[in-house]
Motif scaffolding. Sequence first.
Motif, short mmCIF file in Angstrom:
data_model
loop_
_atom_site.label_atom_id
_atom_site.label_comp_id
_atom_site.label_asym_id
_atom_site.label_seq_id
_atom_site.Cartn_x
_atom_site.Cartn_y
_atom_site.Cartn_z
N GLY A 140 -4.34 14.02 12.34
CA GLY A 140 -3.30 14.73 11.60
C GLY A 140 -2.78 13.86 10.48
N HIS A 141 -2.29 14.50 9.45
CA HIS A 141 -1.73 13.81 8.28
C HIS A 141 -0.27 14.19 8.17
CE1 HIS A 141 -1.56 13.66 3.58
NE2 HIS A 141 -0.96 12.62 4.11
N ILE A 142 0.61 13.19 8.06
CA ILE A 142 2.04 13.45 7.93
C ILE A 142 2.50 12.93 6.58
CG2 ILE A 142 4.32 13.09 8.92
CD1 ILE A 142 3.01 12.66 11.61
N ALA A 143 2.95 13.83 5.73
CA ALA A 143 3.45 13.47 4.41
C ALA A 143 4.97 13.55 4.40
CB ALA A 143 2.86 14.40 3.35
N PHE A 144 5.60 12.74 3.57
CA PHE A 144 7.06 12.67 3.51
C PHE A 144 7.56 12.99 2.11
CE2 PHE A 144 5.77 9.32 6.63
CZ PHE A 144 6.14 10.00 7.77
N ASP A 145 8.84 13.30 2.02
CA ASP A 145 9.47 13.47 0.71
C ASP A 145 9.36 12.16 -0.06
OD1 ASP A 145 11.89 15.33 -0.66
OD2 ASP A 145 11.97 13.19 -1.11
N ASP A 146 8.77 12.22 -1.25
CA ASP A 146 8.50 10.99 -2.00
C ASP A 146 9.75 10.20 -2.34
OD1 ASP A 146 5.71 11.05 -2.10
OD2 ASP A 146 5.69 12.41 -3.81
N ARG A 147 10.89 10.88 -2.47
CA ARG A 147 12.11 10.18 -2.86
C ARG A 147 12.53 9.14 -1.83
NH1 ARG A 147 13.00 15.43 -5.14
NH2 ARG A 147 13.31 16.20 -3.03
N ASN A 148 12.23 9.39 -0.56
CA ASN A 148 12.67 8.48 0.49
C ASN A 148 11.54 7.98 1.38
OD1 ASN A 148 15.56 8.37 0.04
ND2 ASN A 148 15.66 10.49 0.74
N ALA A 149 10.30 8.27 1.01
CA ALA A 149 9.16 7.90 1.86
C ALA A 149 9.11 6.41 2.17
CB ALA A 149 7.86 8.33 1.20
N ALA A 150 9.57 5.58 1.21
CA ALA A 150 9.51 4.14 1.41
C ALA A 150 10.36 3.66 2.58
CB ALA A 150 9.94 3.41 0.14
N LEU A 151 11.33 4.47 3.02
CA LEU A 151 12.12 4.11 4.20
C LEU A 151 11.23 3.80 5.39
CD1 LEU A 151 15.02 6.73 4.21
CD2 LEU A 151 15.26 4.26 3.94
N LEU A 152 10.12 4.50 5.49
CA LEU A 152 9.20 4.27 6.60
C LEU A 152 7.93 3.57 6.16
CD1 LEU A 152 8.45 4.61 9.55
CD2 LEU A 152 7.59 6.89 9.02
N THR A 153 7.31 4.04 5.07
CA THR A 153 5.99 3.52 4.72
C THR A 153 6.04 2.04 4.37
OG1 THR A 153 6.28 4.29 2.43
CG2 THR A 153 5.16 5.76 3.96
N ASP A 154 7.17 1.55 3.85
CA ASP A 154 7.28 0.12 3.54
C ASP A 154 7.28 -0.74 4.80
OD1 ASP A 154 7.31 0.65 0.87
OD2 ASP A 154 9.38 0.06 0.51
N LEU A 155 7.56 -0.14 5.95
CA LEU A 155 7.62 -0.88 7.20
C LEU A 155 6.29 -0.91 7.93
CD1 LEU A 155 10.98 0.52 8.64
CD2 LEU A 155 10.65 -1.44 7.14
N LEU A 156 5.35 -0.07 7.50
CA LEU A 156 4.12 0.10 8.27
C LEU A 156 2.97 -0.73 7.70
CD1 LEU A 156 4.11 3.97 8.82
CD2 LEU A 156 4.92 2.18 10.37
N PRO A 157 2.19 -1.34 8.58
CA PRO A 157 0.94 -1.97 8.13
C PRO A 157 -0.10 -0.88 7.88
CG PRO A 157 1.11 -2.10 10.51
CD PRO A 157 2.38 -1.46 10.03
N PRO A 158 -1.21 -1.21 7.23
CA PRO A 158 -2.23 -0.18 6.99
C PRO A 158 -2.81 0.41 8.27
CG PRO A 158 -2.60 -2.09 5.59
CD PRO A 158 -1.54 -2.48 6.56
N LEU A 159 -2.81 -0.38 9.37
CA LEU A 159 -3.46 0.08 10.59
C LEU A 159 -2.68 -0.35 11.82
CD1 LEU A 159 -5.90 1.29 12.13
CD2 LEU A 159 -7.01 -0.94 11.91
#
Length: 333
Positions: free
Chosen positions: A110-129
Motif C-alpha cells: 500500500g502507498h500512503i500519501a500525505f498533505d504536502d504542507r505538513n508531510a515533513a512532520l513524519l517523512t523527515d523522521l523516517l529512514p528510506p527502509l
Amino acid sequence: MADAIGLLRPRTVIGPSLRAAGEWALRFDPFPHVRIGGLVRGTCWLILEGHEPVLLRAGDTFMLGNPPPYVLASTLDANPRTAEPVWAGAEDALVRIGPESEEDLYLCVGHIAFDDRNAALLTDLLPPLVIVRAADPHGGRLGQLIDLLATEVGVTAAGGPLVQNHLAQILLVHMLRAHAGQTDRPTGWLGALNEDGIGAALRAVHADMAHSWSLRELAEISHMSRSAFARAFKSHVGVPPLEYLIQWRMSLARDALARDTLSISELARATGYLSESAFSTAFRRVVGSSPAQFRSQARRPPRPAADTTTGDADTRHERDRDTRGTAVGVDEA
C-alpha cells in the motif's frame, strides 16, 4: 501520534497484491511519502538503491520512506522489468507472474500519501527502509494486519475501501512504533513519545496548544530541572522544546489556513499567541509568508499536472482512482 497523523491528512492507496512463481523482478520508480508492504507467503528480495539487498520472508513487513528506485525480485540475478505496465495489467486486484498453479509468493503493498504542507512532520523522521521481521515483538501483529489487508483487497464487499483505509493506517502506526523501538538515534516526536518525562511534556503540549507554555512548566511536567529537560528534549526530538512548540503550532496553522476553518485572529488565540501581530510575525518567520498570503495561495485551484507515463504505478492509481486499487482519504472515511 494521532494528532500528527490526523494533521498529515493521509490518503491510502492499496494497490493490487502480487502473486508470483518462477524467476521475476520488478523495478519501481521513486515516489513521495510512504509505502508499506508485507509478505503473506513466500520469499523475495528487496533491493533499494544505496542499501544492501534484503531477503524478505513470510510474515515480514517493510516500510519505505520517500524511497529512491527499488526492485522486488525472486533472485538477486533476475533481470528487472518496469513495474508500471505489470501493475496496470492487474485483474481482480491481483498481479500474477508465472503459472498460477506454481505461485509461491503472495505480497501485499500500500502507498500512503500525505498533505504536502505538513508531510515533513513524519517523512523527515523516517529512514528510506524499515524492516520488521516476523520474529520481532511487533512482527506477529503486523503480519496479521498484512494478512487482513490482503484478504480485504481480494474480495468485493460492502465497506471494503473503508476497511482497507483503516487497516493501512493501523499498519502505519504499528510500523512507526516498531521503528521507534528499533533505533537509538533521535526520531523526533515519534521516539520521544516512549520516554516517560519527555513524552508527558509532549502530550501536555498537544492537549492544550492554546496555552502559553514556558520551559519551566514543561520541565515540571517532566519532573526535571529546566536544563536537564532542555538537554533531554533536544537529544530525543532533535530541536529545543520551544522550537518544537513553534514548529507544531505553525503546522496546525498551515492546515487551518489551507482549509480556511478559522480567522487569523481566532487562529492566533488557538495556537497560544496573545495577539494577531505576534502570531503573524512567528508565522512569517517559519513559513516565509504572512498568514493572509498563505491562505490566499492555498485557495487557488491547483494547476493541472502533466500526465506522465514514467511514474510509479501506485502514484498513477492514486491520481486516477483506478478500480484496480482503492484510494481513500481520512475525510472521506
